[in-house]
Design a protein around this motif. Structure first.
Motif, mmCIF file in Angstrom:
data_model
loop_
_atom_site.group_PDB
_atom_site.id
_atom_site.type_symbol
_atom_site.label_atom_id
_atom_site.label_comp_id
_atom_site.label_asym_id
_atom_site.label_seq_id
_atom_site.Cartn_x
_atom_site.Cartn_y
_atom_site.Cartn_z
ATOM 1 N N GLY A 281 0.811 -1.212 0.000
ATOM 2 C CA GLY A 281 0.000 0.000 0.000
ATOM 3 C C GLY A 281 0.841 1.257 0.000
ATOM 4 O O GLY A 281 0.509 2.246 -0.662
ATOM 5 N N MET A 282 1.969 1.231 0.747
ATOM 6 C CA MET A 282 2.840 2.404 0.799
ATOM 7 C C MET A 282 3.541 2.617 -0.538
ATOM 8 O O MET A 282 3.668 3.760 -1.010
ATOM 9 C CB MET A 282 3.871 2.235 1.928
ATOM 10 C CG MET A 282 4.846 3.393 2.043
ATOM 11 S SD MET A 282 5.904 3.259 3.493
ATOM 12 C CE MET A 282 4.711 3.631 4.777
ATOM 13 N N MET A 373 9.296 15.843 -0.561
ATOM 14 C CA MET A 373 8.359 15.043 0.237
ATOM 15 C C MET A 373 9.147 14.121 1.154
ATOM 16 O O MET A 373 10.142 13.523 0.736
ATOM 17 C CB MET A 373 7.445 14.229 -0.680
ATOM 18 C CG MET A 373 6.465 15.064 -1.482
ATOM 19 S SD MET A 373 5.491 14.110 -2.673
ATOM 20 C CE MET A 373 6.665 13.992 -4.041
ATOM 21 N N GLU A 374 8.694 14.033 2.389
ATOM 22 C CA GLU A 374 9.339 13.168 3.382
ATOM 23 C C GLU A 374 8.277 12.247 3.965
ATOM 24 O O GLU A 374 7.268 12.711 4.506
ATOM 25 C CB GLU A 374 9.982 14.003 4.489
ATOM 26 C CG GLU A 374 10.780 13.179 5.487
ATOM 27 C CD GLU A 374 11.430 14.051 6.544
ATOM 28 O OE1 GLU A 374 10.768 14.282 7.579
ATOM 29 O OE2 GLU A 374 12.566 14.510 6.335
ATOM 30 N N ILE A 375 8.518 10.935 3.857
ATOM 31 C CA ILE A 375 7.515 9.951 4.264
ATOM 32 C C ILE A 375 8.162 8.962 5.220
ATOM 33 O O ILE A 375 9.182 8.344 4.891
ATOM 34 C CB ILE A 375 6.975 9.193 3.035
ATOM 35 C CG1 ILE A 375 6.419 10.202 2.016
ATOM 36 C CG2 ILE A 375 5.906 8.193 3.438
ATOM 37 C CD1 ILE A 375 6.349 9.673 0.620
ATOM 38 N N PRO A 376 7.605 8.809 6.416
ATOM 39 C CA PRO A 376 8.147 7.801 7.344
ATOM 40 C C PRO A 376 7.869 6.401 6.823
ATOM 41 O O PRO A 376 6.785 6.118 6.302
ATOM 42 C CB PRO A 376 7.396 8.073 8.650
ATOM 43 C CG PRO A 376 6.136 8.758 8.234
ATOM 44 C CD PRO A 376 6.470 9.546 6.993
ATOM 45 N N ILE A 377 8.864 5.533 6.918
ATOM 46 C CA ILE A 377 8.712 4.173 6.394
ATOM 47 C C ILE A 377 8.940 3.176 7.504
ATOM 48 O O ILE A 377 9.730 3.397 8.438
ATOM 49 C CB ILE A 377 9.690 3.892 5.228
ATOM 50 C CG1 ILE A 377 11.142 4.091 5.678
ATOM 51 C CG2 ILE A 377 9.371 4.772 4.047
ATOM 52 C CD1 ILE A 377 12.155 3.724 4.613
ATOM 53 N N ARG A 378 8.237 2.071 7.373
ATOM 54 C CA ARG A 378 8.444 0.935 8.270
ATOM 55 C C ARG A 378 8.573 -0.297 7.403
ATOM 56 O O ARG A 378 7.587 -0.755 6.819
ATOM 57 C CB ARG A 378 7.265 0.793 9.235
ATOM 58 C CG ARG A 378 7.262 1.831 10.334
ATOM 59 C CD ARG A 378 6.097 1.641 11.269
ATOM 60 N NE ARG A 378 4.827 1.958 10.609
ATOM 61 C CZ ARG A 378 3.646 1.825 11.194
ATOM 62 N NH1 ARG A 378 3.579 1.349 12.425
ATOM 63 N NH2 ARG A 378 2.555 2.140 10.551
ATOM 64 N N PRO A 379 9.772 -0.806 7.245
ATOM 65 C CA PRO A 379 9.956 -1.982 6.391
ATOM 66 C C PRO A 379 9.047 -3.125 6.805
ATOM 67 O O PRO A 379 8.563 -3.178 7.933
ATOM 68 C CB PRO A 379 11.445 -2.326 6.574
ATOM 69 C CG PRO A 379 12.058 -1.040 7.019
ATOM 70 C CD PRO A 379 11.026 -0.327 7.836
ATOM 71 N N GLN A 380 8.872 -4.069 5.893
ATOM 72 C CA GLN A 380 7.911 -5.146 6.115
ATOM 73 C C GLN A 380 8.284 -6.007 7.327
ATOM 74 O O GLN A 380 7.421 -6.426 8.078
ATOM 75 C CB GLN A 380 7.841 -6.019 4.871
ATOM 76 C CG GLN A 380 7.219 -5.289 3.682
ATOM 77 C CD GLN A 380 7.124 -6.167 2.463
ATOM 78 O OE1 GLN A 380 7.531 -7.304 2.470
ATOM 79 N NE2 GLN A 380 6.574 -5.598 1.393
#
Length: 388
Positions: A281-282, A373-380
């Motif tokens: 989704g991300m 743009m800055e987007i926080p990510i959380r790997p799978q």
């Protein structure tokens, strides 16, 4: 007093928009009527072309017979007199003249068929534009026709969920219209032309005009390849397969290449940091953000160069998008966004809000535009541990 003044302005705007809407509707009806007439004429031209082709076949056969007859009377002077030779010669010339005229008529009908096809396509575009405008005006009129208190509430909360819902509805309808238009203008027209050309090739083959048949088959092959390419582009625009199979970076790279080929705007993609797969989704949301940025450049920027930088950090992914276009006044544009009328940038901000990200726009007139743009990510793997 302010409420009464606003109410009067809104009523005046509603009257003007209602009148304009019906005028646009009349234009659409006239264009639709013209399209129907053109389609009727196209069918008549097609039927006339078939009759002409049959007549050409008959004339060719008659011409062969007249030439055989002329050859016979020319060789046998004992059986045939000078009058017989003259009659056979005149008949052969008459057949040749009629055949030449019918072939010219056949070429004229083919040219007319192509012209009608272009005019039908133009009328379809006019109808679709008018219908889209009427649809958008109906939505605006629906809001303006409500209670003044509701309108004031919408104006004060332009970024709330109602505006998001409206934008989603508009985007969905526009996407459906775009897909229908692409199918109608692309594959539907291509298939109709293939059917007509295949009929012509079949008739030419029966006449053993193999050189002309070969040319028609080459055109058919080219059109089939073009139609296949259109279908592939439509599939990629709906959901890039590379996004699911390979990830964000390959999908963006493929889109940038297609964008450069389609618009002739030079593009550059640079990837920094350690590339990683993100939740599906991300990845889809980030891809749509980049796609919308490209779309804004094509529609508004008049740029010749676009650069995209993807920077993968430990906890964030940075997307830097820049172009050398005409730029714009950021302050005025932000005001337009607050009023909820610029759905391109508004949609990007709302996607970022859902991703808990942020966006900064830097632009000046004639100095291009930069979007960070800055987007926080959380790997799978981290998400799996959290879920556990």
């Amino acid at each position: 007093m302010q409420a009464d003044a606003i109410d009067q302005v809104i009523k005046s705007a509603i009257e003007v928009m209602e009148s304009s809407k019906y005028q646009i509707f009349d234009l659409a009806e006239n264009a639709r009527h013209e399209r129907n007439e053109l389609m009727k004429e196209q069918e008549e031209v097609k039927a006339e072309a078939i009759k002409t082709i049959d007549l050409v076949d008959k004339l060719e056969l008659d011409l062969r017979r007249s030439r055989i007859r002329l050859s016979e009377v020319s060789r046998d002077f004992r059986r045939f007199h000078e009058a017989d030779i003259k009659t056979a010669y005149d008949n052969a010339n008459l057949m040749q003249l009629q055949l030449t005229l019918m072939r010219e008529k056949e070429n004229h009908l083919r040219t007319r068929r192509d012209e009608l096809q272009k005019r039908i396509k133009s009328a379809d575009k006019l109808v679709q534009r008018a219908e889209r405008i009427v649809f958008q005006m109906d939505i605006v009129l629906g809001y303006l026709s409500g209670d003044l208190s509701e309108v004031s509430h919408i104006l004060e909360t332009a970024k709330n969920r109602q505006m998001l819902g409206l934008k989603i509805i508009l985007a969905q309808e526009e996407e459906r219209r775009r897909i229908a238009r692409e199918i109608h203008d692309g594959m539907a027209q291509t298939l109709a032309n293939l059917v007509l050309r295949s009929e012509i090739a079949e008739r030419l083959l029966a006449k053993q005009e193999y050189d002309v048949v070969k040319e028609e088959l080459q055109v058919l092959k080219s059109q089939v390849r073009g139609g296949l390419e259109e279908v592939r582009k439509m599939i990629f625009n709906l959901r890039p397969m590379a996004l699911d199979d390979l990830g964000l970076v390959p999908a963006v790279r493929k889109y940038a290449q297609d964008f450069e080929e389609r618009t002739r705007i030079l593009t550059k993609l640079e990837v920094k940091g350690k590339e990683m797969r993100l939740p599906s989704g991300m990845e889809a949301a980030i891809f749509r953000l980049i796609q919308e940025a490209f779309s804004n450049v094509f529609k508004h920027a008049k740029a010749t160069f676009v650069e995209v930088e993807l920077l993968f950090g430990m906890d964030y992914i940075h997307v830097k998008f820049s172009d050398n276009g005409i730029g714009f006044n950021v302050g005025k544009t932000e005001q337009i966004i607050t009023n909820g009328t610029n759905f391109g940038i508004l949609g990007m901000r709302e996607r970022l809000d859902l991703l808990e990200g942020k966006m900064e726009i830097v632009s000046e007139i004639n100095l291009g535009t930069k979007i960070n743009m800055e987007i926080p990510i959380r790997p799978q793997n981290k998400e799996e541990n959290t879920d556990g």
